[in-house]
Scaffold this active site. Structure first.
Site, PDB file in Angstrom:
ATOM      1  N   ALA A   1     -20.590 -10.983 -11.220  1.00  0.00           N
ATOM      2  CA  ALA A   1     -19.446 -10.347 -11.882  1.00  0.00           C
ATOM      3  C   ALA A   1     -19.708 -10.146 -13.370  1.00  0.00           C
ATOM      4  O   ALA A   1     -19.356 -10.984 -14.207  1.00  0.00           O
ATOM      5  CB  ALA A   1     -18.189 -11.198 -11.659  1.00  0.00           C
ATOM      6  N   LEU A   2     -20.313  -9.006 -13.668  1.00  0.00           N
ATOM      7  CA  LEU A   2     -20.664  -8.685 -15.046  1.00  0.00           C
ATOM      8  C   LEU A   2     -19.814  -7.519 -15.571  1.00  0.00           C
ATOM      9  O   LEU A   2     -19.191  -7.602 -16.631  1.00  0.00           O
ATOM     10  CB  LEU A   2     -22.161  -8.330 -15.109  1.00  0.00           C
ATOM     11  CG  LEU A   2     -22.717  -7.876 -16.452  1.00  0.00           C
ATOM     12  CD1 LEU A   2     -22.676  -9.022 -17.460  1.00  0.00           C
ATOM     13  CD2 LEU A   2     -24.167  -7.396 -16.291  1.00  0.00           C
TER      14      LEU A   2
ATOM     15  N   ILE B   1     -32.699  22.106   4.745  1.00  0.00           N
ATOM     16  CA  ILE B   1     -33.593  22.607   5.804  1.00  0.00           C
ATOM     17  C   ILE B   1     -32.948  22.428   7.177  1.00  0.00           C
ATOM     18  O   ILE B   1     -33.116  23.251   8.065  1.00  0.00           O
ATOM     19  CB  ILE B   1     -34.971  21.885   5.708  1.00  0.00           C
ATOM     20  CG1 ILE B   1     -35.683  22.339   4.430  1.00  0.00           C
ATOM     21  CG2 ILE B   1     -35.827  22.143   6.938  1.00  0.00           C
ATOM     22  CD1 ILE B   1     -36.908  21.515   4.056  1.00  0.00           C
TER      23      ILE B   1
ATOM     24  N   GLU C   1     -27.171  -0.781 -11.053  1.00  0.00           N
ATOM     25  CA  GLU C   1     -28.294  -1.492 -11.682  1.00  0.00           C
ATOM     26  C   GLU C   1     -28.747  -0.804 -12.970  1.00  0.00           C
ATOM     27  O   GLU C   1     -29.926  -0.829 -13.316  1.00  0.00           O
ATOM     28  CB  GLU C   1     -29.489  -1.600 -10.724  1.00  0.00           C
ATOM     29  CG  GLU C   1     -29.230  -2.395  -9.478  1.00  0.00           C
ATOM     30  CD  GLU C   1     -29.435  -3.902  -9.651  1.00  0.00           C
ATOM     31  OE1 GLU C   1     -30.349  -4.299 -10.372  1.00  0.00           O
ATOM     32  OE2 GLU C   1     -28.641  -4.648  -9.066  1.00  0.00           O
TER      33      GLU C   1
ATOM     34  N   SER D   1     -29.352   6.036 -15.050  1.00  0.00           N
ATOM     35  CA  SER D   1     -30.631   6.654 -15.468  1.00  0.00           C
ATOM     36  C   SER D   1     -30.752   6.690 -16.986  1.00  0.00           C
ATOM     37  O   SER D   1     -31.823   6.459 -17.548  1.00  0.00           O
ATOM     38  CB  SER D   1     -30.710   8.085 -14.933  1.00  0.00           C
ATOM     39  OG  SER D   1     -30.778   8.073 -13.533  1.00  0.00           O
TER      40      SER D   1
HETATM   41  C1  LIG Z   1     -21.066   0.716  -5.672  1.00  0.00           C
HETATM   42  C2  LIG Z   1     -21.183  -0.058  -6.937  1.00  0.00           C
HETATM   43  C3  LIG Z   1     -21.439  -1.425  -6.881  1.00  0.00           C
HETATM   44  C4  LIG Z   1     -21.519  -2.170  -8.061  1.00  0.00           C
HETATM   45  N1  LIG Z   1     -21.715  -3.525  -7.990  1.00  0.00           N
HETATM   46  C5  LIG Z   1     -21.663  -4.272  -9.114  1.00  0.00           C
HETATM   47  C6  LIG Z   1     -21.735  -5.708  -9.048  1.00  0.00           C
HETATM   48  O1  LIG Z   1     -21.869  -6.304  -7.970  1.00  0.00           O
HETATM   49  N2  LIG Z   1     -21.628  -6.414 -10.200  1.00  0.00           N
HETATM   50  C7  LIG Z   1     -21.480  -5.811 -11.422  1.00  0.00           C
HETATM   51  O2  LIG Z   1     -21.394  -6.516 -12.409  1.00  0.00           O
HETATM   52  N3  LIG Z   1     -21.412  -4.454 -11.524  1.00  0.00           N
HETATM   53  C8  LIG Z   1     -21.488  -3.676 -10.394  1.00  0.00           C
HETATM   54  N4  LIG Z   1     -21.391  -2.301 -10.481  1.00  0.00           N
HETATM   55  C9  LIG Z   1     -21.192  -1.697 -11.774  1.00  0.00           C
HETATM   56  C10 LIG Z   1     -22.372  -0.901 -12.285  1.00  0.00           C
HETATM   57  O3  LIG Z   1     -23.411  -1.764 -12.684  1.00  0.00           O
HETATM   58  C11 LIG Z   1     -21.832  -0.033 -13.405  1.00  0.00           C
HETATM   59  O4  LIG Z   1     -20.995   0.961 -12.826  1.00  0.00           O
HETATM   60  C12 LIG Z   1     -22.919   0.613 -14.204  1.00  0.00           C
HETATM   61  O5  LIG Z   1     -23.645  -0.350 -14.926  1.00  0.00           O
HETATM   62  C13 LIG Z   1     -22.322   1.629 -15.204  1.00  0.00           C
HETATM   63  O6  LIG Z   1     -21.251   1.077 -15.916  1.00  0.00           O
HETATM   64  P1  LIG Z   1     -19.869   1.907 -16.053  1.00  0.00           P
HETATM   65  O7  LIG Z   1     -19.472   2.311 -14.694  1.00  0.00           O
HETATM   66  O8  LIG Z   1     -18.902   1.124 -16.822  1.00  0.00           O
HETATM   67  O9  LIG Z   1     -20.286   3.190 -16.861  1.00  0.00           O
HETATM   68  P2  LIG Z   1     -20.265   3.364 -18.444  1.00  0.00           P
HETATM   69  O10 LIG Z   1     -20.886   2.197 -19.105  1.00  0.00           O
HETATM   70  O11 LIG Z   1     -18.895   3.742 -18.851  1.00  0.00           O
HETATM   71  O12 LIG Z   1     -21.220   4.619 -18.580  1.00  0.00           O
HETATM   72  C14 LIG Z   1     -20.805   5.887 -18.035  1.00  0.00           C
HETATM   73  C15 LIG Z   1     -21.968   6.830 -18.116  1.00  0.00           C
HETATM   74  O13 LIG Z   1     -22.295   7.038 -19.477  1.00  0.00           O
HETATM   75  C16 LIG Z   1     -23.654   7.328 -19.618  1.00  0.00           C
HETATM   76  N5  LIG Z   1     -24.246   6.407 -20.603  1.00  0.00           N
HETATM   77  C17 LIG Z   1     -24.004   5.098 -20.772  1.00  0.00           C
HETATM   78  N6  LIG Z   1     -24.753   4.600 -21.773  1.00  0.00           N
HETATM   79  C18 LIG Z   1     -25.473   5.632 -22.264  1.00  0.00           C
HETATM   80  C19 LIG Z   1     -26.426   5.774 -23.304  1.00  0.00           C
HETATM   81  N7  LIG Z   1     -26.825   4.734 -24.058  1.00  0.00           N
HETATM   82  N8  LIG Z   1     -26.955   6.997 -23.536  1.00  0.00           N
HETATM   83  C20 LIG Z   1     -26.575   8.059 -22.786  1.00  0.00           C
HETATM   84  N9  LIG Z   1     -25.689   7.988 -21.787  1.00  0.00           N
HETATM   85  C21 LIG Z   1     -25.144   6.799 -21.523  1.00  0.00           C
HETATM   86  C22 LIG Z   1     -24.292   7.144 -18.229  1.00  0.00           C
HETATM   87  O14 LIG Z   1     -24.418   8.414 -17.629  1.00  0.00           O
HETATM   88  C23 LIG Z   1     -23.260   6.336 -17.493  1.00  0.00           C
HETATM   89  O15 LIG Z   1     -23.319   6.553 -16.093  1.00  0.00           O
HETATM   90  C24 LIG Z   1     -21.359  -1.527  -9.314  1.00  0.00           C
HETATM   91  C25 LIG Z   1     -21.117  -0.142  -9.363  1.00  0.00           C
HETATM   92  C26 LIG Z   1     -21.034   0.581  -8.193  1.00  0.00           C
HETATM   93  C27 LIG Z   1     -20.763   2.053  -8.285  1.00  0.00           C
END
Ligand SMILES: Cc1cc2nc3c(=O)[nH]c(=O)nc-3n(C[C@H](O)[C@H](O)[C@H](O)COP(=O)(O)OP(=O)(O)OC[C@H]3O[C@@H](n4cnc5c(N)ncnc54)[C@H](O)[C@@H]3O)c2cc1C
Length: 388
Positions: free
Chosen positions: A129-130, A342, A368, A371
């Protein structure tokens, strides 16, 4: 660099390939297209089989009873294990066992007794839970969940979002802000039993994944003892960094399995399906899609194996692991997309595994670390790391 598997690795690849084709695929054919579990009797039989093969608990370090595979062999296995419908998020339906949360290998002996060993025996489940509603890409700065000390206890208040499997977990690794530092040096990791008063699963969040639901959590005046602290106070981010980078490699390799399988299906379909008086394979537009798939697959495979080999040689592999994760997750998405094109209409149905891979692979570009964050990790190393 030599990316050819050793004789031993080749034998392992063939063994896992046979296992997927002969044991997993026939059972999967009888399941719902979105299924995440085998029949318990089949599960037990197959776990006995992987134990006999000596491959149970693949990611458990050797000193804790795991098979002691190097990263390259583990990546090669991940490529094979994910070559079936549920293979991306549930390779071989978990019959190769889990490893528990990587961070628990850094726990105290008492914490290991209480959480790690039961998890390795399959008796307890944990969740990580991060991420919070305030953001997951840059969790060190986004974390708002707070823990403050009260005698020998800590009181935690806050919330988490997208936490996989918390609704079924026995314990959670919860990261909370404990210090004044607004970044990574003010965060502590706590191991919390999910039945602790104040721990709430607010809702299950449905995502593109067929199984393994994400959840939203809240913590209200949740009291935990000081023994729950994993590692040092305010050093929650320092725990097991190397293990986390290493995990990116099999994660990337797991994207390759569906891509390889989708390409096999596309080739087969193109050779047999006719339109406008000849097979699809004879159309240049289709040939190019097949070729582009091959380029994507080989590029991703090389990136994964380069990262794995560097890790095995004890060299720095942070950039290579980030590159492998980025390239493999994006390439696999493109490959499956072309394979669907395809296949035409049937590619859009749940009769084939393509639609599930297409959906679930989309998450891999965000989960994780998105990109963009993988690019940031690489940019820091290439440009010298002095900027944010
Ligand atoms: C199905 C699923 C399972 C998950 N499971 C877990 C889990 O078990 N435990 C847990 O802790 N988390 C979990 N997550 C969370 C996941 O790790 C986060 O969704 C991810 O790290 C992105 O964080 P955010 O959604 O808050 O996006 P944000 O931090 O709000 O970022 C949104 C978008 O901004 C862009 N962005 C961010 N930073 C930058 C940068 N420096 N430069 C340019 N663009 C940038 C990227 O395109 C990014 O996708 C899960 C997510 C999903 C979808």
């Amino acid at each position: 660099m030599d990316f050819r598997p050793t004789q031993e690795q080749q034998l392992i690849i063939e063994t896992v390939r046979r296992y997927v084709r002969e044991e997993i695929e026939p059972l999967e054919a009888g399941l719902d297209p979105d299924a995440g579990e085998l029949d318990p009797a089949d599960q037990a039989r197959l776990v006995a089989m992987t134990k006999q093969m000596g491959f149970y608990g693949l990611d458990i370090p050797e000193e804790f009873g795991g098979p002691g595979l190097d990263t390259t062999t583990r990546a090669l296995m991940a490529i094979e294990m994910s070559q079936h419908r549920a293979g991306l998020y549930n390779p071989c339906y978990g019959t190769f066992g889990g490893a528990g949360l990587a961070q628990l290998y850094e726990a105290t002996d008492a914490q290991k007794e209480r959480y790690l060993y039961p998890a390795l025996r399959g008796e307890k489940k944990g969740c990580f839970a991060l991420t919070e509603p305030s953001g997951g890409s840059d969790p060190a700065r986004a974390i708002k969940t707070r823990a403050h000390q009260d005698g020998d206890e800590w009181i935690i208040n806050g919330s988490k979002l997208y936490i996989s499997g918390a609704d079924k977990a026995d314990f959670a690794l919860v990261f909370a802000r404990t210090g004044d530092d607004p970044g990574r040096n003010g965060v502590t990791a706590f191991i919390v039993d999910t039945d602790t008063p104040g721990f709430h699963v607010e809702r299950v969040v449905h995502t593109l994944r067929s199984t393994h639901y994400a959840t939203e959590l809240s913590f209200t005046e949740m009291r935990v003892s000081h023994d729950s602290v994993l590692g040092e106070v305010n050093r929650g981010f320092a725990i097991a960094n190397d293990r986390l980078s290493r995990q990116r490699i099999p994660y990337a390799a797991g994207c390759l399995g569906p891509a390889i399988k989708a390409q096999e299906m596309a080739v087969e379909w193109a050779k047999n399906r006719e339109a406008f008086g000849s097979t699809l394979a004879e159309k240049q537009a289709v040939q190019w899609m097949i070729v582009d798939n091959e380029i994507d697959i080989r590029h991703a495979r090389w990136c994964v194996l380069e990262a794995a080999q560097r890790a095995d040689r004890g060299e720095r592999f942070r950039t290579e692991a980030a590159m492998a994760k980025l390239v493999a997750s994006e390439a696999a998405g493109r490959v499956v997309d072309r394979a669907m094109q395809i296949h035409g209409g049937i590619g859009m149905t749940k009769d084939l595994p393509l639609e599930r891979w297409y959906r679930e692979l989309r998450i891999r570009r965000v989960g994780e670390g998105p990109s963009e964050v993988q690019r940031l990790i690489m940019a820091r190393e290439i440009l010298g790391g002095s900027f944010k």
